[in-house]
Design a protein around this motif. Structure first.
Motif, PDB file in Angstrom:
ATOM      1  N   LEU A   1       0.896  -1.140   0.009  1.00  0.00           N
ATOM      2  CA  LEU A   1       0.027  -0.023  -0.052  1.00  0.00           C
ATOM      3  C   LEU A   1       0.876   1.353   0.131  1.00  0.00           C
ATOM      4  O   LEU A   1       0.488   2.272  -0.554  1.00  0.00           O
ATOM      5  CB  LEU A   1      -0.835  -0.118   1.065  1.00  0.00           C
TER       6      LEU A   1
ATOM      7  N   LEU B   1      -0.327   6.510   0.910  1.00  0.00           N
ATOM      8  CA  LEU B   1      -1.155   5.945   0.109  1.00  0.00           C
ATOM      9  C   LEU B   1      -1.650   6.336  -1.308  1.00  0.00           C
ATOM     10  O   LEU B   1      -1.365   7.502  -1.579  1.00  0.00           O
ATOM     11  CB  LEU B   1      -2.493   5.779   1.139  1.00  0.00           C
TER      12      LEU B   1
ATOM     13  N   ARG C   1      -8.886   6.804  -0.381  1.00  0.00           N
ATOM     14  CA  ARG C   1     -10.162   5.402  -0.359  1.00  0.00           C
ATOM     15  C   ARG C   1      -9.309   4.308  -0.060  1.00  0.00           C
ATOM     16  O   ARG C   1      -9.935   3.221  -0.069  1.00  0.00           O
ATOM     17  CB  ARG C   1     -10.784   5.586  -1.961  1.00  0.00           C
ATOM     18  N   TRP C   2      -8.032   3.968  -0.011  1.00  0.00           N
ATOM     19  CA  TRP C   2      -7.286   2.864   0.194  1.00  0.00           C
ATOM     20  C   TRP C   2      -7.057   3.137   1.822  1.00  0.00           C
ATOM     21  O   TRP C   2      -6.533   2.164   2.237  1.00  0.00           O
ATOM     22  CB  TRP C   2      -5.975   3.040  -0.426  1.00  0.00           C
ATOM     23  N   ARG C   3      -7.421   4.052   2.647  1.00  0.00           N
ATOM     24  CA  ARG C   3      -7.110   4.183   3.959  1.00  0.00           C
ATOM     25  C   ARG C   3      -7.951   2.875   4.518  1.00  0.00           C
ATOM     26  O   ARG C   3      -7.360   2.540   5.731  1.00  0.00           O
ATOM     27  CB  ARG C   3      -7.576   5.573   4.522  1.00  0.00           C
TER      28      ARG C   3
ATOM     29  N   VAL D   1      -8.361   0.040   3.582  1.00  0.00           N
ATOM     30  CA  VAL D   1      -7.314  -1.348   3.493  1.00  0.00           C
ATOM     31  C   VAL D   1      -6.611  -1.153   4.176  1.00  0.00           C
ATOM     32  O   VAL D   1      -6.114  -2.126   4.912  1.00  0.00           O
ATOM     33  CB  VAL D   1      -7.190  -1.166   2.068  1.00  0.00           C
TER      34      VAL D   1
ATOM     35  N   ALA E   1      -6.633  -6.676  -2.100  1.00  0.00           N
ATOM     36  CA  ALA E   1      -6.775  -5.272  -2.390  1.00  0.00           C
ATOM     37  C   ALA E   1      -5.497  -4.721  -2.260  1.00  0.00           C
ATOM     38  O   ALA E   1      -5.215  -3.606  -2.988  1.00  0.00           O
ATOM     39  CB  ALA E   1      -7.762  -4.704  -1.424  1.00  0.00           C
ATOM     40  N   SER E   2      -4.716  -5.016  -1.422  1.00  0.00           N
ATOM     41  CA  SER E   2      -3.237  -4.230  -1.397  1.00  0.00           C
ATOM     42  C   SER E   2      -2.647  -4.706  -2.530  1.00  0.00           C
ATOM     43  O   SER E   2      -1.944  -3.609  -3.254  1.00  0.00           O
ATOM     44  CB  SER E   2      -2.508  -4.906  -0.096  1.00  0.00           C
TER      45      SER E   2
ATOM     46  N   ALA F   1      -3.919  -2.290  -5.095  1.00  0.00           N
ATOM     47  CA  ALA F   1      -3.411  -0.802  -5.101  1.00  0.00           C
ATOM     48  C   ALA F   1      -1.938  -0.954  -5.654  1.00  0.00           C
ATOM     49  O   ALA F   1      -1.502   0.433  -6.162  1.00  0.00           O
ATOM     50  CB  ALA F   1      -3.265  -0.446  -3.435  1.00  0.00           C
TER      51      ALA F   1
END
Length: 707
Positions: free
Chosen positions: A135, A142, A146-148, A150, A209-210, A213
């Motif tokens: 990430l 990041l 919106r990846w916070r 995760v 998900a990571s 990203a």
């Protein structure tokens, strides 16, 4: 006071949060290593010493990389995360050693509820540092807000898993019968069981998900950041490979034993790839390695899927451990994957490294179209610029050009030197450099090298075409200069004859005609050129003889400009005669074989064979080359000494003139050396000029000369 504040600020900058985190993890890891060793010594027969040593070695490797990255990037959280990844296997070693000692048939240490819960939950810690690196790498931030969730979930899910095990024990564990350290009501226990049941699947989703990203960051990146991400993703591919190893282990061994190898691979590969990405991102052609690794990872997953399906279906008829089943399953897998590998590699290459595919595809298309006669190969620079989406210059080394002659573009103009930061990659054919590619600052040197290899044939064709065009242009320009020089020489000869010998001969004819008339009339006193008024006829005749001698001398001088008469005695004699009246000392060395030998006829004259040792045309050209070069050195260089060498070299005559003057001479259009170069080229020879400013001048001419 101000100096102390500056020193304190510099010290704080040197010990940034990344380096502080790495150092903290290093200290904690050393404590864990010592604790593991102490536990192993309690009962070496029970504790798996080699396994624990392997875990500690994996952790120390990650810690070493973390400290290197922390020194290089002290404020980046990457170093702290690498330190955390090194701490995890060391801490796991303590947990595993305690587990073995407390669950042995004859327990060495007592079993505690808290220890059991921590040991059961510890496996998730393996995946927290890699997920956070996915990430945050390489910027430490990041990709977007919106990846916070995760990032928070990667930390929260393992903690929730641990909290659930504190409330309700896992049914299938090494600590059967050990109660939870914080038992609650049945409802709380049921909720806890639901949490630790769902937690592994949630962690798997967060890992995916990571990875998404990191892939998105990779596809948006360029330059150095892209190269760093490529290295990092190469190491990160070992995370799904670990899951595949676990799958294979359960399929073949009915247990997770092989997963240990995958965890070790993750513990080494990710820190190593991250360290290379930060310290030496341009070390290797990592794009191709990433594509190959991804290809074989996907193939491995497909292979396991086919094998699992075949084993399941075949096992219904033949039994699980049937040799025929193993052979048939292997054959099915081989047949299924054989046509898939090449197609899969092309698909993955387009996804993983689209820029490489775009560049190589553009070069291949240009080569095919040029071969079909649809486009000109000189469009290579435009094609590469469009494919790289950045200005790329192509330079061509003309055939016969020296290393210091530089490169030219497709129009034959000299290519400007590379600016600071530009990437310069040679283009070679059979080990010979035929050109260069010059990419903008920040461009991928690896991709430029691949483009250079792919475009080598096109560059070779273009440089031959440019060389031919340049040679034809030089021939036309040389022909024009020779014609202009010939016309100028004719005008000079005409002027010299008209102003000199012709006038004297006309005056001589008039004097002789006047003397003839006086003689016919019987007058002995005449007036004529060279005689005083009323002088005798002898004065007229003496004046006529003087005029005739002067005219003959002028005609000889003019004829000497066309061909020196001293060449009748050989080139060596002519060169020696030329140097007699120069104001600067000239060292002459001549080695022409028979030209300066002792071949004489019986009457004492040199034999015709000896005089023809150097062909007449070659000797004349060599004489004028030496004369022009020496004259230029005397007039313009300010030299204190000059050296003139004329020697035979196999089937060539080499004439070189060197001086210790100011240098800086060039064969520019309109100069005397340009005319000299034209004369040499007309004779089929080669001219080489070396004249650095302030270091003298060397002019060397090589003329073809038959024996």
């Amino acid at each position: 006071m101000a100096a102390e504040q500056l020193q304190l600020g510099a010290r704080s900058a040197a010990l940034g949060p990344g380096l502080v985190g790495a150092l903290t993890c290093a200290v904690a890891s050393l404590v864990c290593v010592v604790a593991t060793a102490r536990l192993a010594l309690l009962d070496p027969a029970v504790v798996p010493v080699l396994y624990l040593a392997l875990m500690d070695a994996v952790g120390l490797v990650a810690l070493a990389v973390a400290l290197l990255v922390g020194v290089r990037r002290p404020s980046s959280p990457v170093a702290a995360l690498l330190g955390l990844q090194g701490l995890v296997p060391c801490a796991m070693g303590v947990s595993d050693a305690w587990t073995q000692l407390s669950t042995a048939p004859a327990p060495v240490l007592p079993t505690t509820a808290w220890g059991a819960a921590l040991s059961e939950a510890s496996w998730m810690a393996w995946y927290v540092p890699p997920a956070l690196l996915l990430l945050l790498f390489p910027t430490g931030r990041l990709l977007s807000r919106r990846w916070r969730p995760v990032a928070v979930g990667v930390v929260a899910v393992p903690l929730a898993h641990l909290g659930a095990l504190l409330l309700a024990p896992a049914p299938d564990s090494s600590f059967s019968g050990v109660p939870a350290p914080l038992p609650g009501s049945p409802a709380v226990a049921a909720a806890a069981e639901a949490v630790w049941t769902v937690a592994p699947f949630a962690l798997l989703g967060l890992l995916v998900a990571s990875l998404v990203a990191a892939v998105r960051r990779y596809r948006r990146s360029t330059g150095v950041e892209r190269a760093q991400l490529t290295w990092f993703l190469l190491g990160a591919t070992f995370v799904p490979l670990t899951l595949l190893m676990c799958w294979l282990s359960y399929l073949v061994l009915d247990g997770p034993d092989l997963a240990v190898l995958g965890l070790v691979a993750v513990g080494v590969a990710i820190p190593a790839a991250t360290g290379i990405a930060v310290l030496r991102h341009d070390l290797y052609d990592v794009d191709r390695a990433l594509a190959a690794t991804t290809t074989y990872a996907v193939l491995s997953a497909v292979l396991l899927g086919v094998y699992t399906l075949a084993a399941f279906v075949g096992g219904l008829w033949l039994g699980r451990n049937s040799p025929a089943l193993a052979a048939a399953t292997t054959a099915v897998c081989a047949a299924a994957l054989s046509p898939l590998r090449t197609r899969l590699r092309r698909v993955i290459d387009r996804r993983v490294d689209p820029s490489r595919q775009r560049v190589l595809g553009a070069v291949a298309a240009l080569e095919a179209q040029a071969h079909a006669g649809l486009v000109r190969p000189e469009q290579l620079q435009a094609v590469l610029t469009n494919a790289f989406d950045a200005p790329v210059r192509v330079g061509y080394r003309l055939p016969g050009a020296g290393q210091g002659d530089g490169h030219v573009d497709a129009e034959g103009r000299l290519l400007p030197p590379a600016a600071a930061g530009e990437q310069v990659v040679p283009v070679e054919v059979a080990g010979e450099e035929v050109g260069v590619l010059v990419g903008p600052p920040g461009s991928s040197r690896t991709l430029l090298r691949e483009a250079a290899a792919a475009a080598a044939l096109v560059v070779e064709v273009v440089r031959l075409r440019v060389g031919l065009t340049s040679a034809l242009r030089e021939v036309a320009e040389s022909r024009g200069r020779l014609l202009a020089a010939s016309l100028e020489e004719r005008r000079r000869l005409e002027q010299d004859l008209h102003d000199g010998a012709q006038q004297r001969l006309v005056s001589l004819g008039m004097a002789l005609r006047l003397a003839q008339r006086r003689l016919a009339s019987g007058a002995l006193d005449v007036v004529g050129p060279g005689a005083s008024p009323g002088g005798p006829l002898d004065g007229v005749l003496d004046g006529a003889v003087q005029q005739l001698s002067t005219a003959v001398a002028e005609l000889r001088q003019i004829a000497h400009g066309l061909r020196p008469s001293s060449l009748d005695d050989g080139l060596g004699a002519a060169l020696g005669s030329m140097l007699e009246r120069l104001p600067v000392p000239v060292q002459l060395h001549v080695d022409l074989g028979n030209d300066l030998g002792d071949n004489y006829d019986d009457d004492g004259t040199r034999s015709p064979a000896a005089r023809r040792a150097v062909p007449e045309a070659v000797a004349t050209t060599a004489y004028f080359v030496a004369s022009e070069a020496v004259t230029n050195a005397v007039k313009h260089s300010g030299a204190a000494s000059i050296s003139l060498v004329a020697a035979r070299d196999e089937d060539a005559l080499v004439v070189s003139v060197s001086d210790d003057g100011c240098g800086g001479a060039s064969v520019s259009s309109g100069s005397g050396l340009a005319g000299l170069a034209d004369r040499v080229a007309a004779a089929g020879g080669e001219l080489r000029l070396v004249s650095p400013v302030g270091a003298g001048t060397l002019l060397e001419v090589r003329l073809p000369c038959g024996s």
